[in-house]
Design a protein around this motif. Structure first.
Motif, PDB file in Angstrom:
ATOM      1  N   SER A   1       0.837  -1.199   0.000  1.00 34.39           N
ATOM      2  CA  SER A   1       0.000   0.000   0.000  1.00 34.39           C
ATOM      3  C   SER A   1       0.871   1.248   0.000  1.00 34.39           C
ATOM      4  CB  SER A   1      -0.932   0.016   1.222  1.00 34.39           C
ATOM      5  OG  SER A   1      -0.184   0.151   2.411  1.00 34.39           O
TER       6      SER A   1
ATOM      7  N   THR B   1       0.418   5.946   0.082  1.00 35.21           N
ATOM      8  CA  THR B   1      -0.414   7.146   0.108  1.00 35.21           C
ATOM      9  C   THR B   1      -0.022   8.031  -1.065  1.00 35.21           C
ATOM     10  OG1 THR B   1      -0.606   7.073   2.515  1.00 35.21           O
ATOM     11  CG2 THR B   1      -1.094   9.177   1.445  1.00 35.21           C
TER      12      THR B   1
ATOM     13  N   ASP C   1      -5.182   6.932   0.016  1.00 40.52           N
ATOM     14  CA  ASP C   1      -4.449   5.673   0.123  1.00 40.52           C
ATOM     15  C   ASP C   1      -4.929   4.686  -0.927  1.00 40.52           C
ATOM     16  OD1 ASP C   1      -2.966   6.513   2.362  1.00 40.52           O
ATOM     17  OD2 ASP C   1      -4.607   5.987   3.703  1.00 40.52           O
TER      18      ASP C   1
ATOM     19  N   ASP D   1      -9.290   3.103   5.151  1.00 36.02           N
ATOM     20  CA  ASP D   1      -8.563   3.195   6.413  1.00 36.02           C
ATOM     21  C   ASP D   1      -7.064   3.041   6.166  1.00 36.02           C
ATOM     22  OD1 ASP D   1     -11.171   2.857   7.792  1.00 36.02           O
ATOM     23  OD2 ASP D   1     -10.991   0.796   7.086  1.00 36.02           O
ATOM     24  N   SER D   2      -6.285   3.361   7.161  1.00 36.86           N
ATOM     25  CA  SER D   2      -4.854   3.096   7.092  1.00 36.86           C
ATOM     26  C   SER D   2      -4.652   1.581   7.225  1.00 36.86           C
ATOM     27  CB  SER D   2      -4.144   3.819   8.235  1.00 36.86           C
ATOM     28  OG  SER D   2      -2.778   3.554   8.201  1.00 36.86           O
TER      29      SER D   2
ATOM     30  N   GLU E   1      -1.789  -1.973   6.691  1.00 35.22           N
ATOM     31  CA  GLU E   1      -0.429  -2.473   6.616  1.00 35.22           C
ATOM     32  C   GLU E   1      -0.431  -3.753   5.787  1.00 35.22           C
ATOM     33  OE1 GLU E   1       1.448  -2.853  10.410  1.00 35.22           O
ATOM     34  OE2 GLU E   1       0.755  -0.887  11.077  1.00 35.22           O
TER      35      GLU E   1
END
Length: 130
Positions: A67, A69, A84, A101-102, A104
């Protein structure tokens, strides 16, 4: 709804792929020659060049492969930045998606709607635990 409802002349098109996506259905194609699965309509297999593709329904949940941004967006998407995006493994395919959402690498995510822009429609995913 059946996959057949999204086919035009026995295959998916960008138009029908987007319609399915808006209805919460994620479609892909499987090459009948090599078995490679892609998550968006293509005229030929990206792996072997085969022209025979079968439409398949993909899972609406997957795993984040990578991922990032986007801070400096292309001109048509400037008003959306920063945003993102992630490459998500959905079944045997990978798909570039917007992320709500953020996340990982390794996070589990789910289809959570679409990003509908004048330049097109794209899948919006969010974390399954969010």
């Amino acid at each position: 709804m059946s996959i057949q409802a999204y086919l035009e002349e026995e295959t998916i098109t960008n138009k029908t792929w987007k319609r399915a996506l808006k209805e919460g259905v994620l479609l892909g194609q499987e090459c009948t020659d090599c078995g490679h699965v892609t998550a968006a309509p293509k005229a030929a297999c990206v792996r072997c060049g085969g022209r025979e593709q079968t439409t398949v329904e993909l899972p609406t949940t997957g795993t984040v492969f990578t991922s990032t941004t986007i801070h400096v967006a292309p001109v048509p998407f400037e008003d959306m930045s920063p945003y993102d995006v992630a490459l998500v493994e959905v079944g045997d395919a990978q798909l570039m998606v917007h992320i709500k959402d953020s996340v990982e690498i390794g996070d589990e995510v789910k289809l959570d709607g679409v990003v509908d822009h004048e330049k097109g429609v794209g899948p919006l995913f969010s974390r399954t635990d969010g």
